[in-house]
Design a protein around this motif. Structure first.
Motif, mmCIF file in Angstrom:
data_model
loop_
_atom_site.group_PDB
_atom_site.id
_atom_site.type_symbol
_atom_site.label_atom_id
_atom_site.label_comp_id
_atom_site.label_asym_id
_atom_site.label_seq_id
_atom_site.Cartn_x
_atom_site.Cartn_y
_atom_site.Cartn_z
ATOM 1 N N VAL A 222 9.436 -1.820 6.291
ATOM 2 C CA VAL A 222 8.107 -1.551 5.732
ATOM 3 C C VAL A 222 7.167 -2.754 5.813
ATOM 4 C CG1 VAL A 222 8.853 0.282 4.159
ATOM 5 C CG2 VAL A 222 8.951 -2.112 3.392
ATOM 6 N N GLN B 32 -19.477 -7.149 -2.141
ATOM 7 C CA GLN B 32 -18.904 -7.011 -0.806
ATOM 8 C C GLN B 32 -19.956 -6.580 0.203
ATOM 9 O OE1 GLN B 32 -16.699 -5.619 2.624
ATOM 10 N NE2 GLN B 32 -18.044 -4.315 1.387
ATOM 11 N N TYR C 104 -4.950 4.966 1.930
ATOM 12 C CA TYR C 104 -3.859 4.828 0.956
ATOM 13 C C TYR C 104 -4.295 5.359 -0.409
ATOM 14 C CZ TYR C 104 -6.367 0.731 -0.807
ATOM 15 O OH TYR C 104 -7.323 -0.092 -1.344
ATOM 16 N N VAL D 159 -8.471 -6.032 14.001
ATOM 17 C CA VAL D 159 -8.708 -6.355 12.592
ATOM 18 C C VAL D 159 -8.394 -5.121 11.769
ATOM 19 C CG1 VAL D 159 -10.457 -6.933 10.860
ATOM 20 C CG2 VAL D 159 -10.540 -8.013 13.105
ATOM 21 N N ASP E 210 4.921 -5.442 7.503
ATOM 22 C CA ASP E 210 4.195 -5.722 8.738
ATOM 23 C C ASP E 210 3.860 -7.215 8.770
ATOM 24 O OD1 ASP E 210 2.586 -5.978 10.914
ATOM 25 O OD2 ASP E 210 1.328 -4.241 10.477
ATOM 26 N N VAL F 58 3.378 0.381 3.164
ATOM 27 C CA VAL F 58 3.187 -0.742 4.091
ATOM 28 C C VAL F 58 3.046 -2.012 3.263
ATOM 29 C CG1 VAL F 58 1.688 -1.800 5.842
ATOM 30 C CG2 VAL F 58 2.147 0.659 5.920
ATOM 31 N N PHE G 36 0.850 -1.194 0.000
ATOM 32 C CA PHE G 36 0.000 0.000 0.000
ATOM 33 C C PHE G 36 0.885 1.243 0.000
ATOM 34 C CE2 PHE G 36 -2.335 -3.502 1.717
ATOM 35 C CZ PHE G 36 -3.570 -3.388 1.098
ATOM 36 N N ARG H 176 -16.265 1.745 7.620
ATOM 37 C CA ARG H 176 -16.334 1.238 8.987
ATOM 38 C C ARG H 176 -14.998 1.526 9.664
ATOM 39 N NH1 ARG H 176 -16.611 -4.540 8.515
ATOM 40 N NH2 ARG H 176 -15.565 -4.326 6.503
ATOM 41 N N ILE I 180 -18.445 -3.817 -5.618
ATOM 42 C CA ILE I 180 -18.749 -3.345 -4.263
ATOM 43 C C ILE I 180 -20.068 -3.935 -3.756
ATOM 44 C CG2 ILE I 180 -19.368 -1.278 -2.928
ATOM 45 C CD1 ILE I 180 -17.298 0.248 -4.568
ATOM 46 N N TYR J 125 2.464 -6.285 3.257
ATOM 47 C CA TYR J 125 2.059 -7.520 3.928
ATOM 48 C C TYR J 125 2.440 -8.683 3.033
ATOM 49 C CZ TYR J 125 -0.922 -4.463 6.784
ATOM 50 O OH TYR J 125 -1.394 -3.474 7.607
ATOM 51 N N VAL K 54 -12.801 -0.304 11.031
ATOM 52 C CA VAL K 54 -11.690 -1.222 10.776
ATOM 53 C C VAL K 54 -11.116 -1.088 9.364
ATOM 54 C CG1 VAL K 54 -12.413 -2.959 12.470
ATOM 55 C CG2 VAL K 54 -13.337 -3.048 10.140
ATOM 56 N N VAL K 55 -11.821 -0.366 8.487
ATOM 57 C CA VAL K 55 -11.372 -0.251 7.092
ATOM 58 C C VAL K 55 -10.386 0.908 6.946
ATOM 59 C CG1 VAL K 55 -12.083 0.116 4.686
ATOM 60 C CG2 VAL K 55 -13.573 -1.164 6.247
ATOM 61 N N ASP K 56 -9.199 0.599 6.430
ATOM 62 C CA ASP K 56 -8.226 1.653 6.145
ATOM 63 C C ASP K 56 -8.277 1.966 4.640
ATOM 64 O OD1 ASP K 56 -6.137 3.362 5.759
ATOM 65 O OD2 ASP K 56 -4.681 2.189 6.915
ATOM 66 N N VAL L 227 -8.745 -3.862 7.685
ATOM 67 C CA VAL L 227 -9.327 -4.229 6.388
ATOM 68 C C VAL L 227 -8.871 -3.242 5.320
ATOM 69 C CG1 VAL L 227 -11.496 -4.529 5.100
ATOM 70 C CG2 VAL L 227 -11.404 -5.092 7.556
ATOM 71 N N TYR L 228 -8.486 -3.776 4.169
ATOM 72 C CA TYR L 228 -8.207 -2.942 2.997
ATOM 73 C C TYR L 228 -9.129 -3.397 1.874
ATOM 74 C CZ TYR L 228 -3.832 -1.772 5.403
ATOM 75 O OH TYR L 228 -2.903 -1.347 6.306
ATOM 76 N N ASP L 229 -9.928 -2.480 1.367
ATOM 77 C CA ASP L 229 -10.774 -2.774 0.218
ATOM 78 C C ASP L 229 -10.170 -2.074 -1.005
ATOM 79 O OD1 ASP L 229 -12.660 -4.343 1.513
ATOM 80 O OD2 ASP L 229 -13.852 -2.622 2.133
ATOM 81 N N MET L 230 -9.945 -2.837 -2.052
ATOM 82 C CA MET L 230 -9.202 -2.334 -3.208
ATOM 83 C C MET L 230 -9.958 -2.639 -4.485
ATOM 84 S SD MET L 230 -5.546 -4.052 -4.250
ATOM 85 C CE MET L 230 -4.981 -4.205 -5.940
ATOM 86 N N GLN L 231 -10.234 -1.601 -5.247
ATOM 87 C CA GLN L 231 -10.847 -1.780 -6.558
ATOM 88 C C GLN L 231 -9.733 -1.967 -7.571
ATOM 89 O OE1 GLN L 231 -14.124 -2.137 -7.652
ATOM 90 N NE2 GLN L 231 -12.943 -2.749 -9.450
ATOM 91 N N THR M 184 -6.977 0.912 -6.348
ATOM 92 C CA THR M 184 -7.150 2.100 -5.502
ATOM 93 C C THR M 184 -8.257 1.765 -4.489
ATOM 94 O OG1 THR M 184 -8.700 2.956 -7.137
ATOM 95 C CG2 THR M 184 -6.429 3.731 -7.310
ATOM 96 N N PRO M 185 -8.400 2.571 -3.442
ATOM 97 C CA PRO M 185 -9.410 2.226 -2.429
ATOM 98 C C PRO M 185 -10.800 2.071 -3.041
ATOM 99 C CG PRO M 185 -8.001 3.984 -1.609
ATOM 100 C CD PRO M 185 -7.651 3.793 -3.054
ATOM 101 N N ALA M 186 -11.466 0.987 -2.685
ATOM 102 C CA ALA M 186 -12.840 0.769 -3.143
ATOM 103 C C ALA M 186 -13.773 1.601 -2.278
ATOM 104 C CB ALA M 186 -13.199 -0.707 -3.038
ATOM 105 N N ALA M 187 -14.856 2.029 -2.887
ATOM 106 C CA ALA M 187 -15.792 2.908 -2.173
ATOM 107 C C ALA M 187 -16.754 2.095 -1.312
ATOM 108 C CB ALA M 187 -16.550 3.764 -3.173
ATOM 109 N N THR M 188 -16.197 1.221 -0.469
ATOM 110 C CA THR M 188 -17.032 0.453 0.460
ATOM 111 C C THR M 188 -17.357 1.319 1.667
ATOM 112 O OG1 THR M 188 -14.958 -0.482 1.278
ATOM 113 C CG2 THR M 188 -16.262 -1.867 -0.183
#
Lengths: 134, 134
Positions: free
Chosen positions: B84, B103, A89, B126, B86, A127, A40, A82, B100, A129, A84-86, B128-132, A75-79
């Protein structure tokens, strides 16, 4: 059973008992679950469409690296936002490798090094993973 | 060309010129780039193999949800510990959705709700990353 024979028997039994374990290890080794490398990026110019596009173009060059089995850029989805959602980026890359060795080869690949040289001025935070699929 | 005919010709030409643009838009709309939902779990009992296994079993139930097009479950890969990276999480799930809406449907699916009820006592954090995918 003579002492000599008993020793042989014990050694053979121990060797046979180890067989399933050895095959288990081989199975594990031959199992082709991929390794996922998910990165990210946060841009220095957060929200800059031009910088975002430039970084995306740079990321696309990474698919030419042999060890990279699959490359998804997003790119970030428009969910729903909440807690917990980051979604802070700017750009993300998701790569599949056959295994850790593939990821290691990718890190030192000249195409990857050129990418970092040419585009790292665009981001201020990264970041990563790394996930072994089971 | 009579005035009336010229008008018709111009209108037809304009309509025809718009066709590729319209088809382009439809193409874009019909393009099936997935949405990725990547979740990282940190266990309350960090490093507990039993709790990790229990959570993994719970996560496996989520593949029965219709909107989930692909489910990968994993643990931190033993890649080089760079600053970098995690690798502090215990378990991760990576899901593909068509979009979406998929989801959103997943979030309220009874199987997902049961999973949260039964297993959320195991984790303390928790992300969460949501990615389009583009």
């Amino acid at each position: 059973m003579q002492k000599q024979n008993r020793r042989k028997f014990i050694a053979t039994a121990a060797a046979l008992a180890a067989v399933p374990a050895i095959f288990g290890q081989l199975d594990q080794k031959n199992k082709k679950e991929p390794m996922i490398h998910h990165v990210f990026f946060w841009l220095k110019n957060a929200g800059s469409q031009a910088d975002r596009q430039q970084l995306i173009e740079g990321l696309k060059t990474l698919s030419a690296i042999k060890a990279v089995k699959k490359l998804l850029i997003g790119t970030p989805a428009a969910t729903e936002q909440r807690g917990v959602v980051d979604n802070s980026y700017d750009v993300s890359e998701l790569m599949y490798f056959d295994n850790i060795e593939g990821q290691n080869a990718y890190q030192v690949d000249p195409i990857h090094k050129t990418f970092v040289e040419k585009y790292s001025h665009l981001w201020e935070k990264v970041v990563v993973y790394d996930m072994q699929v089971i």
